[in-house]
Motif scaffolding. Structure first.
Motif, mmCIF file in Angstrom:
data_model
loop_
_atom_site.group_PDB
_atom_site.id
_atom_site.type_symbol
_atom_site.label_atom_id
_atom_site.label_comp_id
_atom_site.label_asym_id
_atom_site.label_seq_id
_atom_site.Cartn_x
_atom_site.Cartn_y
_atom_site.Cartn_z
ATOM 1 N N ARG A 102 0.839 -1.311 -0.484
ATOM 2 C CA ARG A 102 0.013 0.107 0.056
ATOM 3 C C ARG A 102 0.913 1.538 0.125
ATOM 4 N NH1 ARG A 102 -4.435 0.228 4.029
ATOM 5 N NH2 ARG A 102 -4.888 1.950 2.621
ATOM 6 N N ALA A 107 -4.975 1.303 -2.825
ATOM 7 C CA ALA A 107 -5.545 -0.105 -3.125
ATOM 8 C C ALA A 107 -5.140 -1.267 -3.056
ATOM 9 C CB ALA A 107 -6.481 0.982 -4.617
ATOM 10 N N ALA A 109 -4.906 -3.829 -0.625
ATOM 11 C CA ALA A 109 -5.646 -4.630 -0.357
ATOM 12 C C ALA A 109 -6.930 -5.215 -1.721
ATOM 13 C CB ALA A 109 -5.997 -4.312 0.627
ATOM 14 N N ARG A 110 -6.998 -4.293 -2.312
ATOM 15 C CA ARG A 110 -8.303 -4.477 -2.968
ATOM 16 C C ARG A 110 -8.088 -5.053 -4.281
ATOM 17 N NH1 ARG A 110 -9.597 -1.540 -7.424
ATOM 18 N NH2 ARG A 110 -8.269 -0.081 -6.443
ATOM 19 N N GLU A 111 -6.489 -5.125 -4.757
ATOM 20 C CA GLU A 111 -5.583 -5.168 -5.991
ATOM 21 C C GLU A 111 -5.515 -7.006 -5.186
ATOM 22 O OE1 GLU A 111 -3.463 -2.672 -7.400
ATOM 23 O OE2 GLU A 111 -4.587 -0.927 -8.579
ATOM 24 N N ILE A 114 -8.194 -8.911 -0.984
ATOM 25 C CA ILE A 114 -8.237 -9.286 0.228
ATOM 26 C C ILE A 114 -9.414 -7.863 1.135
ATOM 27 C CG2 ILE A 114 -6.363 -10.824 1.046
ATOM 28 C CD1 ILE A 114 -5.009 -8.256 2.082
ATOM 29 N N ASP A 115 -10.069 -8.160 0.301
ATOM 30 C CA ASP A 115 -11.276 -7.088 0.616
ATOM 31 C C ASP A 115 -12.721 -8.124 0.648
ATOM 32 O OD1 ASP A 115 -11.458 -7.615 -2.088
ATOM 33 O OD2 ASP A 115 -12.432 -6.152 -2.868
ATOM 34 N N ARG A 116 -13.776 -7.140 0.990
ATOM 35 C CA ARG A 116 -14.765 -7.890 0.987
ATOM 36 C C ARG A 116 -15.682 -7.880 -0.354
ATOM 37 N NH1 ARG A 116 -16.687 -6.377 6.705
ATOM 38 N NH2 ARG A 116 -16.057 -3.914 5.926
ATOM 39 N N SER A 117 -15.395 -7.700 -0.700
ATOM 40 C CA SER A 117 -16.309 -7.362 -2.466
ATOM 41 C C SER A 117 -17.044 -8.110 -2.795
ATOM 42 C CB SER A 117 -15.201 -6.458 -3.773
ATOM 43 O OG SER A 117 -14.643 -7.315 -4.287
ATOM 44 N N ASP A 122 -16.046 -15.966 -2.832
ATOM 45 C CA ASP A 122 -14.785 -16.219 -2.472
ATOM 46 C C ASP A 122 -15.018 -17.538 -1.416
ATOM 47 O OD1 ASP A 122 -13.441 -13.634 -2.996
ATOM 48 O OD2 ASP A 122 -13.522 -12.801 -1.539
ATOM 49 N N ARG A 240 -7.257 -12.936 -6.407
ATOM 50 C CA ARG A 240 -7.858 -12.513 -4.655
ATOM 51 C C ARG A 240 -7.230 -14.096 -4.058
ATOM 52 N NH1 ARG A 240 -11.532 -9.676 -4.021
ATOM 53 N NH2 ARG A 240 -12.083 -10.892 -2.770
ATOM 54 N N LEU A 242 -8.382 -13.852 -0.188
ATOM 55 C CA LEU A 242 -9.119 -13.766 -0.073
ATOM 56 C C LEU A 242 -9.856 -15.794 0.161
ATOM 57 C CD1 LEU A 242 -10.619 -13.461 3.007
ATOM 58 C CD2 LEU A 242 -12.426 -12.762 1.594
#
Length: 269
Positions: A102, A107, A109-111, A114-117, A122, A240, A242
């Motif tokens: 970061r 961005a 973490a999203r890339e 490990i986000d909750r999108s 997942d 991804r 996650l």
């Protein structure tokens, strides 16, 4: 441990790598420093542990490798503290890895996913990966032990307290977060940013993963290296992490909790 056909594709199909302005040499140096403070150091200690086991007078498959051990079984509250402290500290290298990513990409973490999108997807993919690696991994362990190439793994040796199962679940999650964030999300991103070919990055990551499991024996090395290849292929296609954390957590929960519940009833454990 078979690889899904959809993952066995040319490296050109890999998702694009996030841009960074850091020079290649700095990127590679950074990764070795992170490894030296975390799983790379574990690999070196694991090699020494295997050398020690191989030079014993007892055959490798007659030795037992214990995990998740009680420290002060006669004082359960202190023992609980001993269990929770390394779990908490164990995720710090993963937090450092995300922080470094970061630093030049807010961005990140999203890339690396490990986000909750996309929680449902997942979970579904994590569950599917659990089946792909779980049963073949168990068969590989049993085969390697029978062939004299692996120790017997005593996966959980905590005293029977109210907190035993929750601690084992937390330990499983800590292992998964540390390994998948560092070995997959961080290393594959940094090494590919440094210009490494995708197969090389996946291969080196998988070998290191196998290396820090050598304390179990050669079966542990092979099984975890293959897992690293599968997870690396999955990541470069999906970006991804996650689902990999979910799969790894579920496999370790099955090993730790399953051993705790079944060790007095199942002889081959």
């Amino acid at each position: 441990m078979p690889l899904p056909r959809s993952l066995l594709t040319d490296a050109a199909s890999a998702a694009p790598v996030p841009h960074t302005a850091l020079p290649r040499r700095s990127l590679v140096t950074e990764t070795w420093l992170v490894l030296g403070l975390s799983l790379g150091a574990s690999a070196l200690w694991s090699i020494l542990s295997l050398v020690n086991k191989l030079t014993q007078q007892v055959a490798l498959n007659q030795q037992t490798t214990t995990m998740n051990n009680s420290v002060t079984p006669e004082r359960p509250w202190l023992d609980l503290a001993y269990q929770l402290l390394p779990i908490g500290l164990g995720v710090v290298p993963a937090l450092i890895a995300v922080h470094l990513l970061r630093r030049d990409d807010p961005a990140a973490a999203r890339e690396i996913g490990i986000d909750r999108s996309r929680p449902a997807a997942d979970l579904l993919q994590g569950g599917a990966l659990t089946l792909v690696i779980g049963i073949p991994g168990l068969l590989l362990y049993l085969g390697a032990r029978a062939a004299g190439l692996n120790t017997t793994i005593a996966a959980a040796n905590l005293t029977g307290q109210w907190w035993t199962i929750p601690v084992l679940i937390l330990a499983a999650a800590q292992n998964a977060i540390l390994e998948e964030v560092v070995m997959i999300g961080y290393l594959l991103t940094r090494w590919r940013q440094a210009g490494w070919a995708t197969p090389l990055a996946i291969g080196v990551s998988a070998l290191i993963r196998g290396g820090y499991h050598l304390y179990q024996g050669f079966g542990g090395f092979v099984g975890n290296a293959l897992m690293g290849v599968l997870f690396g292929l999955f990541f470069v296609r999906t970006t991804r992490v996650l689902p990999l954390v979910i799969a790894h957590t579920l496999v370790d929960i099955a090993a730790f909790v399953g051993y705790t519940l079944l060790r007095s009833r199942v002889g081959w454990l």
